[in-house]
Design an enzyme around this catalytic site. Structure first.
Site, PDB file in Angstrom:
ATOM      1  N   LEU A 148      24.274  26.573  28.211  1.00 26.18           N
ATOM      2  CA  LEU A 148      23.191  27.532  28.382  1.00 26.18           C
ATOM      3  C   LEU A 148      21.909  26.759  28.109  1.00 26.18           C
ATOM      4  O   LEU A 148      21.843  25.990  27.149  1.00 26.18           O
ATOM      5  CB  LEU A 148      23.311  28.695  27.388  1.00 26.18           C
ATOM      6  CG  LEU A 148      24.476  29.675  27.567  1.00 26.18           C
ATOM      7  CD1 LEU A 148      24.486  30.677  26.419  1.00 26.18           C
ATOM      8  CD2 LEU A 148      24.387  30.394  28.905  1.00 26.18           C
ATOM      9  N   ASP A 149      20.887  26.961  28.941  1.00 29.58           N
ATOM     10  CA  ASP A 149      19.640  26.254  28.669  1.00 29.58           C
ATOM     11  C   ASP A 149      19.033  26.788  27.383  1.00 29.58           C
ATOM     12  O   ASP A 149      19.396  27.853  26.886  1.00 29.58           O
ATOM     13  CB  ASP A 149      18.668  26.370  29.842  1.00 29.58           C
ATOM     14  CG  ASP A 149      18.254  27.804  30.123  1.00 29.58           C
ATOM     15  OD1 ASP A 149      17.466  28.345  29.339  1.00 29.58           O
ATOM     16  OD2 ASP A 149      18.730  28.377  31.129  1.00 29.58           O
ATOM     17  N   ALA A 150      18.108  26.035  26.819  1.00 32.11           N
ATOM     18  CA  ALA A 150      17.575  26.359  25.494  1.00 32.11           C
ATOM     19  C   ALA A 150      16.967  27.753  25.439  1.00 32.11           C
ATOM     20  O   ALA A 150      17.037  28.434  24.401  1.00 32.11           O
ATOM     21  CB  ALA A 150      16.538  25.313  25.080  1.00 32.11           C
ATOM     22  N   THR A 152      17.924  30.361  27.139  1.00 32.50           N
ATOM     23  CA  THR A 152      18.911  31.405  27.392  1.00 32.50           C
ATOM     24  C   THR A 152      19.755  31.632  26.147  1.00 32.50           C
ATOM     25  O   THR A 152      20.229  30.688  25.523  1.00 32.50           O
ATOM     26  CB  THR A 152      19.812  31.038  28.587  1.00 32.50           C
ATOM     27  OG1 THR A 152      18.995  30.894  29.749  1.00 32.50           O
ATOM     28  CG2 THR A 152      20.845  32.127  28.842  1.00 32.50           C
TER      29      THR A 152
END
Length: 284
Positions: A148-150, A152
């Protein structure tokens, strides 16, 4: 010793081979005989392994074996007393795999916003590895399943089961993931239709498996999107392409494993039903 002669006086040569086990130790001989008879002298009794894995009591596990509902390495077992290696043998009950390897660990983290999907960070930024520091200090080599990107938030799994992790992230198995997005703009049914019909992005078409508008308020909307795509930032890019920039994004579910009431930053172990469901989804 001179070999016996035949009637015509020529030496008689025997073609008989030495007995297979004549040079084996008593322990090796017992193991060889067990192998030849289809039994094993090592490992643990199957009904005990099933009971420890939480499938049923030992007595009920014996009944499952008698009924032909238990498989070991693809073969149905109906005889009591069969021994198995819980770390290597694949055991199934009614066709569903049972996790018997006690060394494997499975966790779900509700990743807070701003935390990076790495086990460590050279720049000292917060990462998911920080939340399992106690487990890794105890010798458990865990890794995250996907990313998950930071920015999200939400559900991310950590495990040391490499085969399950690989299959959960492989496009072939089409494991669904559910997100709840807060977007700019008051969404309507047209957005749901467009999400499900698909959009052409710069790296190819993408569409949601399902979509739902949960709420609209004050120029924003809460939208649930389920899809099995794993491309980078795919949910954000999909909604932006349709004119609804994402303000907040939370992954709430992977297949049947859901966050529920789990708060950000909290780590929990998967239960047996969740793990069984994941195994079934990826054909393990």
């Amino acid at each position: 010793m001179t070999p016996p002669a035949s009637r015509d006086g020529t030496p008689q040569v025997s073609n008989a081979r030495p007995a297979r086990h004549q040079h084996l130790s008593d322990e090796e001989l017992r193991a060889a005989l067990a192998e030849a008879s289809g039994s094993r002298t090592d490992g643990e009794r199957l009904q005990k392994v099933l009971a420890r894995a939480g499938v049923a009591s030992r007595r009920h596990s014996e009944q499952l074996i008698d009924a032909g509902r238990v498989e070991v390495n693809g073969k149905t077992v109906t005889r009591q007393g069969v021994r198995v290696n819980p770390e290597t043998d694949v055991i199934r009950v009614d066709g569903v795999r049972v996790q018997t390897d006690q060394s494997l660990r499975y966790f779900v983290l509700n990743k807070p916003r701003g935390v990076h999907s790495t086990m460590s960070d050279d720049m000292g930024r917060p990462c998911v590895g920080d939340f399992v520091a106690e487990q890794t200090a105890a010798g458990q080599r865990l890794f995250h399943v996907g990313r998950l990107d930071a920015d999200t938030e939400g559900l991310i799994m950590l495990t040391n089961d490499g085969e399950l992790a690989n299959r959960l992230t492989h496009p072939r198995y089409e494991v669904s993931k559910t997100y709840v997005a807060t977007v700019l703009g008051e969404a309507d049914r047209e957005l749901v239709r467009a999400l499900c019909e698909g959009v052409e992005l710069d790296d190819g078409p993408v569409k949601a498996d399902s979509a739902q508008i949960i709420d609209t308020y004050n120029g924003e909307s809460l939208v649930r999107v389920e899809l099995h795509e794993g491309r980078k930032h795919v949910v954000r890019r999909l909604l932006k392409a349709l004119g609804y920039p994402v303000q907040r994004l939370v992954r709430t579910k992977i297949h049947t494993v859901a966050l529920g009431e789990q708060r950000p930053g909290i780590l929990r172990a998967l239960n047996r039903a969740e793990l069984t469901s994941l195994y079934k989804a990826v054909g393990l």
